[in-house]
Design an enzyme around this catalytic site. Structure first.
Site, PDB file in Angstrom:
ATOM      1  CB  SER A 114      -0.879   0.032   1.253  1.00 19.95           C
ATOM      2  OG  SER A 114      -1.442   1.327   1.440  1.00 19.95           O
ATOM      3  CE1 TYR A 146      -3.304  -2.713   5.430  1.00 20.23           C
ATOM      4  CE2 TYR A 146      -2.645  -0.476   4.840  1.00 20.23           C
ATOM      5  CZ  TYR A 146      -3.109  -1.727   4.479  1.00 20.23           C
ATOM      6  OH  TYR A 146      -3.350  -2.002   3.152  1.00 20.23           O
ATOM      7  CE  LYS A 150      -0.038  -4.408   3.802  1.00 16.79           C
ATOM      8  NZ  LYS A 150      -0.454  -5.488   2.901  1.00 16.79           N
TER       9      LYS A 150
END
Length: 249
Positions: A114, A146, A150
């Site tokens: 991401s 998160y 990533k």
């Protein structure tokens, strides 16, 4: 690589996976869509899946690592859930399947990251002390975790490419789409599914990108990443820590 390929859906939820498999069969006309159980929050499940897959499936041409959870808690092995599922589970799965990928070369490993990686960091002291990428369980803390995971995805791909040199197995990371209702802040990191999946398919199927192994893609084009996402020393250290946490070292 063709649209009539045999596809294994490696998923935790049997009912949802079989429903998805049936939908794909109806829409594509391809009946070679198979569900196999895999829970990335359990290293034993990853090992069992790999063992079962290697026994029953003669080929592995493309491995797509696609998990991206944003939830609190710990995995069955005591890892932070986001770290354990989004990075360590993918890491172990890929390493366990590497020999089959090499045997079926040319083949590819595609890991969905991401652009949120841009605000991610890797704190090795926290990993060593807590088996996690950071502390806190507020919504903002989980989103930070998160983004850290990533960044791990991109560094993993960077190091994997070095280890795969000369094998005819290539690997790519990418900015994805995600099937969820987006808050304004999360919309910064995710694209809608239909447009996002195009880059995943591009990295999996596009001919002529083999020389870009290890690179990061968005909108079906290679992108320059920030220095922290292509740092050789950090990528190597993350690999070694991941080997230890996944029981490979």
């Amino acid at each position: 690589m063709n649209a009539g390929a045999r596809i294994i859906l490696a998923c935790r939820d049997k009912q949802r996976a079989e429903s998805a498999a049936n939908d794909i069969k109806k829409q594509s006309g391809n009946n070679e869509i198979v569900y196999m159980h895999l829970d990335l929050a359990s290293l034993q499940s990853v090992r069992s899946f790999a063992e079962n897959f290697l026994k029953t499936e003669p080929r592995l041409d493309i491995l797509i690592n696609n998990a991206g959870v944003v939830i609190d808690g710990k995995t069955k092995d005591g890892l932070g859930m986001i770290f354990g599922v989004n990075h360590i589970g993918h890491f172990l799965l890929t390493v366990l399947l590497l020999d089959r990928l090499k045997a079926c070369a040319p083949s590819r490993v595609v890991t969905v990251s991401s652009r949120g990686y841009e605000i991610g960091n890797i704190d090795f002291e926290c990993i060593n002390a807590h088996k996690d990428l950071g502390r806190g369980n507020s919504a903002l803390s989980l989103l930070r975790l998160y983004t850290h995971s990533k960044l791990c995805n991109i560094l993993f791909t960077h190091e994997l490419a070095k280890r795969l040199e000369g094998t005819n197995v290539t690997c790519y990371s990418l900015h994805p789409g995600l099937s969820m209702v987006l808050t304004p802040i999360m919309a910064l990191f995710f694209r809608d599914v239909e447009s996002g999946v195009q880059t995943t398919l591009y990295c999996a199927l596009q001919e002529g990108i083999e020389h870009l192994s290890g690179r990061y893609f968005s909108k079906c084009a290679v992108q320059k990443v920030r220095a922290k996402a292509r740092d050789d020393a950090t990528a190597k250290k993350l690999w070694e820590v991941s080997e230890r946490l996944s029981g490979l070292a």
